[in-house]
Write an enzyme that holds these catalytic residues in place. Structure first.
Site, PDB file in Angstrom:
ATOM      1  CD  GLU A 145      39.466  47.460  40.298  1.00 25.61           C
ATOM      2  OE1 GLU A 145      38.334  47.595  39.836  1.00 25.61           O
ATOM      3  OE2 GLU A 145      39.680  47.019  41.439  1.00 25.61           O
TER       4      GLU A 145
ATOM      5  CG  ASP B 184      39.715  43.859  44.056  1.00 30.53           C
ATOM      6  OD1 ASP B 184      38.984  43.962  43.062  1.00 30.53           O
ATOM      7  OD2 ASP B 184      39.376  44.228  45.199  1.00 30.53           O
TER       8      ASP B 184
ATOM      9  CG  ASP C 148      33.833  45.401  38.701  1.00 30.62           C
ATOM     10  OD1 ASP C 148      33.125  44.582  39.324  1.00 30.62           O
ATOM     11  OD2 ASP C 148      35.019  45.644  38.994  1.00 30.62           O
TER      12      ASP C 148
HETATM   13  C1  NOJ Z   1      36.931  45.749  42.225  1.00 30.29           C
HETATM   14  C2  NOJ Z   1      36.323  44.476  41.753  1.00 30.29           C
HETATM   15  O1  NOJ Z   1      36.532  44.339  40.378  1.00 30.29           O
HETATM   16  C3  NOJ Z   1      34.874  44.534  42.145  1.00 30.29           C
HETATM   17  O2  NOJ Z   1      34.121  43.499  41.562  1.00 30.29           O
HETATM   18  C4  NOJ Z   1      34.799  44.514  43.639  1.00 30.29           C
HETATM   19  O3  NOJ Z   1      33.456  44.696  44.018  1.00 30.29           O
HETATM   20  C5  NOJ Z   1      35.639  45.634  44.253  1.00 30.29           C
HETATM   21  N1  NOJ Z   1      36.911  45.768  43.634  1.00 30.29           N
HETATM   22  C6  NOJ Z   1      35.859  45.370  45.716  1.00 30.29           C
HETATM   23  O4  NOJ Z   1      36.747  44.299  45.896  1.00 30.29           O
END
Ligand code: NOJ
Ligand code: CA
Length: 562
Positions: free
Chosen positions: A260, A203, A334
């Site tokens: 990510e 993440d 997201d």
């Molecule tokens: C990326 C995640 O995919 C998202 O859902 C999250 O709110 C943020 N990072 C913070 O961890």
């Protein structure tokens, strides 16, 4: 020419078809309205029937749920509403029994403000835990940064000091400069690998390195602040942390890692993926965020075209191909639903299934590992929110407030949320055509979607023309057909086809497979650009033939000559 021999990532990772689960919204097993681990275990046969080989579970760790689990208060515990550690062990074992591996989300940039480390840091400024986070006595001379969810990235504590958070104020950033923090993190990651998880989705990982001086930056919004990404993404020195993490945890174990990693330019890809990189794959945001102005309000829609979409997609494929392996996806927790993002309501009304299959075809056969987000395989679309109070997503609330601050009316602010809210991907899964959709026998934690109640897994499994069966066919074609070698390991080459068709080919030795989609609502003749169509391997229209592409047709096919 044969495709380049690849040793990285390992073959099981390249062959994988990953299915992403948002545990809260997947399957409830005890009628409390919240999806849970036992619910996931119950659905493993459905997932095996689809043909997926890896599950990525979004966070299920102990958490106050300010950001639905991306705010972890104990990395070694399961949030009770999701079940117990025994349930987790059983899920891993039952998945393995079906040849499915489990990877989990690692949230390492921040913890929850309720994590014991942060509570101790707050309780005693002299405690060693103070240095687990980023505290400053005053902000004079420091950058005034806007957090990813709106508002300042600095929050004041009762003792007058300030702490830094790239996301919500309940998600304080960890101080990766502190070796003790890094050691804690590596031990925890190894603990999960020892348990049998086969890898991690990392993440927000490109946020972990900060310049401790936080030098001021020119403001980029009416609030006088600067987007936090401009100060904290992919900063020099981050690779030292990432290599150390890899060497101490998943590196020696051949795990699947997908990061990510916003803020990584194409030129830096070899640092992140490929034989010298730190991860198996990274997600590309260039085409999924094509409708956004980075760091700006969702309301300010970026005008985009399919010509540009194609260009972004191909640029990324070609850049990754030089270096390593891609993670191809259309949706995640997201993102709004892809059909709703890329097509108009009237197009969806007329061509819903065809569009779901078109997008599926387009991304599924790219070079890389495909990721499917829950519900994508039945063609779910965005729901409709009539009031801001219907939303759970912390980011939607932050955006709504930002819209109002910047002078938009409440109606405009709600339109903005309806366009981009993360809750479009988070309303509960639709399994069966019964009240509660087979998701729950209780009241769901977030209202069911309002737009396509007729789309359920059970309904679509029985219909050979359904989106679900199309996804099943795509997986079979990629992984278990005479064309698997070229579709899974072949090179990627763009076809030159003008703006109305997006077309590419995969090549391996003498084998060539084309993927061609008509992104317009009218018929397009491909003969000017493409060789004569030989065998059609998969198509989203019943009457596919020759060089004529009907509206929104998608086809996987071979050259007549080859
Ligand atoms: C990326 C995640 O995919 C998202 O859902 C999250 O709110 C943020 N990072 C913070 O961890
Ligand atoms: Ca439950």
């Amino acid at each position: 020419m044969a495709a380049k021999a690849l040793t990285h990532p390992e073959e099981w990772i390249r062959r994988a078809v990953v299915y992403q689960i948002y545990p809260r919204s997947f399957q409830d097993s005890n009628a409390d309205g919240i999806g849970d681990l036992n619910g996931i275990t119950r659905r493993l046969d459905d997932l095996a029937a689809l043909g997926v080989t890896v599950l990525w579970l979004c966070p299920f760790f102990q958490s106050p749920m300010k950001d639905n689990g991306y705010d972890i208060s104990d990395y070694y515990a399961i949030q009770p509403e999701f079940g117990t550690m025994q349930d987790m062990d059983r899920l891993i074992t039952e998945a393995r029994a079906r040849d499915i591996d489990v990877i989990i989300d690692m949230v390492l940039n921040h913890t929850s403000d309720k994590h014991a480390w942060f509570r101790k840091a707050l309780a005693d400024p002299e405690s060693p835990f103070r240095d687990y986070y980023i505290f400053r006595d005053d902000l004079t001379g420091l950058a005034d940064l806007r957090s990813n969810f709106g508002g300042s990235a600095w929050t004041q504590t009762p003792d007058g000091a300030w702490y830094f958070h790239a996301f919500a104020k309940e998600q304080p950033d960890l101080n990766w400069e502190n070796e003790a923090v890094r050691r804690e993190i590596y031990a925890m990651m190894s603990w999960w690998l020892d348990k049998g998880v086969r890898g991690f989705r990392m993440d927000a990982i490109t946020f972990i390195k900060k310049d401790p001086a936080f030098p001021p930056l020119p403001p980029d919004g009416p609030d006088g602040r600067t987007d936090v990404g401009k100060a904290c993404l992919n900063r020099p020195g981050i690779l030292d942390f990432l290599h150390e993490m890899k060497d101490n945890t998943y590196g020696p174990r051949g795990a699947l890692t997908v990061a990510e990693a916003p803020g990584v330019p194409a030129a830096d890809l070899p640092d992140y993926i490929g034989p010298d990189g730190v991860f198996s794959m990274v997600f590309d945001f260039s085409y999924t965020d094509i409708d956004l102005v980075p760091g700006d309000l969702w309301a300010r829609r970026r005008p985009w075209t399919f010509a540009e979409f194609k260009q972004r997609l191909f640029v990324n494929q070609l850049a990754v191909e030089k270096t390593g392996w891609a993670a191809n996806y259309l949706e995640n927790h997201d993102q709004p639903r892809s059909i709703s993002k890329y097509f108009t309501p009237s197009q969806i009304e007329k061509y819903h299934d065809r569009l779901a299959k078109l997008l599926g075809t387009l991304f599924f056969f790219l070079r890389g590992t495909p990721f499917i987000y829950q519900g994508q395989e039945i063609g779910l679309t965005n729901t409709r929110f009539e009031d801001i109070d219907e939303l759970d997503d912390v980011n939607s609330h932050g955006q709504f407030a930002r819209c109002l601050d910047e002078g938009l009316t409440p109606e405009q602010a709600l339109d903005s949320i309806n366009r981009r809210s993360r809750d479009h991907a988070r309303y509960p899964m639709q399994w069966e055509d019964v009240p509660g959709f087979g998701f729950t026998e209780g009241t769901p934690w977030l209202a069911f979607g309002r737009t396509c109640p007729d789309r359920t897994v059970a309904g679509q499994r029985g219909d050979p023309d359904s989106v679900w069966n199309y996804y099943k066919s795509m997986i079979a074609l990629r992984n278990r057909s005479a064309w698997s070698d070229v579709l899974f390991d072949g090179d990627f080459e763009p076809d030159d086809t003008g703006d109305e068709l997006i077309s590419y080919r995969r090549t391996n030795g003498g084998s060539v497979v084309h993927v061609t989609v008509n992104v317009t609502e009218h018929e397009v003749d491909a003969s000017e650009w493409l060789p004569e169509c030989g065998t059609i391997l998969l198509d989203n229209c019943a009457d596919a033939a020759g060089a004529r592409y009907t509206p929104f047709e998608a086809r996987v096919w071979t050259d007549a000559e080859a």
